[in-house]
Design a protein around this motif. Structure first.
Motif, mmCIF file in Angstrom:
data_model
loop_
_atom_site.group_PDB
_atom_site.id
_atom_site.type_symbol
_atom_site.label_atom_id
_atom_site.label_comp_id
_atom_site.label_asym_id
_atom_site.label_seq_id
_atom_site.Cartn_x
_atom_site.Cartn_y
_atom_site.Cartn_z
ATOM 1 N N THR A 25 -1.857 24.186 -8.588
ATOM 2 C CA THR A 25 -1.532 22.871 -9.155
ATOM 3 C C THR A 25 -0.050 23.024 -9.641
ATOM 4 O O THR A 25 0.886 22.337 -9.493
ATOM 5 C CB THR A 25 -2.417 22.399 -10.423
ATOM 6 N N LEU A 26 0.080 24.325 -10.252
ATOM 7 C CA LEU A 26 1.568 24.590 -10.852
ATOM 8 C C LEU A 26 2.420 24.765 -9.839
ATOM 9 O O LEU A 26 3.599 24.174 -9.994
ATOM 10 C CB LEU A 26 1.314 25.990 -11.557
ATOM 11 N N LEU A 47 -5.941 9.177 -4.063
ATOM 12 C CA LEU A 47 -7.349 9.177 -3.288
ATOM 13 C C LEU A 47 -8.312 10.397 -3.849
ATOM 14 O O LEU A 47 -9.402 10.378 -3.988
ATOM 15 C CB LEU A 47 -7.513 9.052 -1.771
ATOM 16 N N ALA A 48 -7.512 11.382 -3.967
ATOM 17 C CA ALA A 48 -8.271 12.715 -4.490
ATOM 18 C C ALA A 48 -8.771 12.576 -5.958
ATOM 19 O O ALA A 48 -9.780 13.121 -6.385
ATOM 20 C CB ALA A 48 -7.349 13.833 -4.475
ATOM 21 N N VAL A 60 -8.753 17.717 -13.167
ATOM 22 C CA VAL A 60 -7.552 18.135 -13.725
ATOM 23 C C VAL A 60 -6.388 18.309 -12.760
ATOM 24 O O VAL A 60 -5.335 17.783 -12.902
ATOM 25 C CB VAL A 60 -7.704 19.695 -14.449
ATOM 26 N N CYS A 61 -6.530 18.931 -11.629
ATOM 27 C CA CYS A 61 -5.555 19.091 -10.688
ATOM 28 C C CYS A 61 -5.139 17.794 -10.017
ATOM 29 O O CYS A 61 -3.987 17.562 -9.870
ATOM 30 C CB CYS A 61 -6.083 20.202 -9.555
ATOM 31 N N ALA A 62 -6.185 16.982 -9.721
ATOM 32 C CA ALA A 62 -5.950 15.720 -9.259
ATOM 33 C C ALA A 62 -4.904 14.527 -10.168
ATOM 34 O O ALA A 62 -3.970 14.034 -9.813
ATOM 35 C CB ALA A 62 -7.046 14.846 -8.841
ATOM 36 N N LYS A 71 -4.837 18.186 0.125
ATOM 37 C CA LYS A 71 -3.871 19.041 1.133
ATOM 38 C C LYS A 71 -2.929 18.041 1.780
ATOM 39 O O LYS A 71 -1.760 18.403 2.088
ATOM 40 C CB LYS A 71 -4.766 19.990 2.099
ATOM 41 N N LEU A 72 -3.571 16.732 1.971
ATOM 42 C CA LEU A 72 -2.937 15.751 2.646
ATOM 43 C C LEU A 72 -1.831 15.047 1.692
ATOM 44 O O LEU A 72 -0.927 14.163 2.015
ATOM 45 C CB LEU A 72 -3.639 14.827 3.268
ATOM 46 N N GLY A 73 -1.796 15.528 0.546
ATOM 47 C CA GLY A 73 -0.841 14.845 -0.600
ATOM 48 C C GLY A 73 -1.347 13.366 -1.067
ATOM 49 O O GLY A 73 -0.516 12.754 -1.627
#
Length: 283
Positions: A220-221, A164-165, A187-189, A158-160
């Motif tokens: 993610t999209l 680190l994610a 996958v999303c990260a 959420k912090l972009g």
């Protein structure tokens, strides 16, 4: 006397012993013992244990009713209050979850489960400073807590802070390699940390996605589409990987979300200098 003794077999269990049965997964026996115990004078503990059995058996409405009865007898009985928070989280009633769990942590600041749930509730409510504060308390109690580390990943996303994610998701997956949710987090990260090609490879192993798995894929999209709002040209390698990822996401998402995926795919193809092929996803 011997006849009376025989009538008492099998021996009636105590609440401590019933809780042990619940921990061992002996739900049917635990439920039968609790039904016997609760025919007498119901106690908050007995009602809460019965609620946990009902929850484990998939009877959510029954569990909620028993938890309310326990709190009606003693509003400060923390196990019932904690269970209330868990039940509310299943309904995604995050404001009520936070309210219930704050009562728990005020009385028992060492309740790891309460801090985990509170951190999740505040994250879902977009109250990021409060989520971070609860997260820090949970990790101080157990640095390996998977629910807390999941909140940490969500907070970073959420912090972009995708840089680190990504290692946060890798750590979760390393601890539970068969966990599909952790694999989807990675996958999303990866997709947002400039490695959409690798994200596409991992996504292919997960297809098809279940209903709950489609939500993070759709998020993610949306975030990928925001890359086109940034100044400057897009990296050709990123565009190639993004095209592969979006093509697979389009197949993974529900019908209502597919047009957005195809529009984004057309943008990517056009950005790669293939204007004629850019019309294909929209055909």
């Amino acid at each position: 006397a011997s006849s009376a003794a025989g009538a008492r077999t099998p021996r009636e269990l105590t609440l401590d012993e019933v809780e042990g049965l619940l921990g061992q997964g002996e739900l049917e026996r635990a439920r039968a013992e609790l039904e016997r115990i609760l025919t007498g004078v119901p106690s908050p503990r007995g009602l809460t244990l019965a609620a946990r059995v009902a929850l484990a058996e998939g009877r959510g409405d029954r569990a909620r009713g028993l938890a309310r009865q326990a709190l009606g007898l003693d509003p400060d009985y923390l196990p019932a209050r904690l269970l209330e928070g868990e039940l509310l989280s299943e309904q995604r009633s995050w404001g009520e979850v936070a309210q219930s769990l704050r009562r728990v942590v005020r009385q028992d600041p060492r309740s790891l489960r309460a801090w985990e749930l509170l951190a999740r509730a505040e994250l879902e409510r977009e109250r990021l400073p409060d989520a971070l504060a609860a997260l820090e308390r949970a990790l101080a109690l157990d640095a390996t807590s998977a629910p807390a580390l999941e909140v940490r990943y969500g907070l970073l996303m959420k912090l972009g802070r995708y840089d680190l994610a990504r290692p946060a998701a890798e750590g979760l997956l390393a601890a539970a390699p068969a966990n599909r949710a952790h694999r989807l987090r990675l996958v999303c990260a990866l997709a947002l940390d400039r490695e959409p090609g690798r994200a596409a490879e991992l996504l292919a192993e997960l297809l098809p996605l279940s209903g709950p798995e489609q939500e993070p894929a759709l998020a993610t999209l949306v975030r990928l589409s925001q890359q086109f709002d940034l100044p400057g040209p897009l990296d050709p390698a990123w565009l190639r990987g993004a095209e592969e990822l979006i093509a697979r996401l389009a197949l993974a998402l529900p019908g209502r979300a597919r047009p957005s995926a195809y529009v984004l795919l057309a943008h990517i193809v056009n950005a790669r200098g293939e204007a004629r092929r850019a019309l294909e996803p929209l055909a």
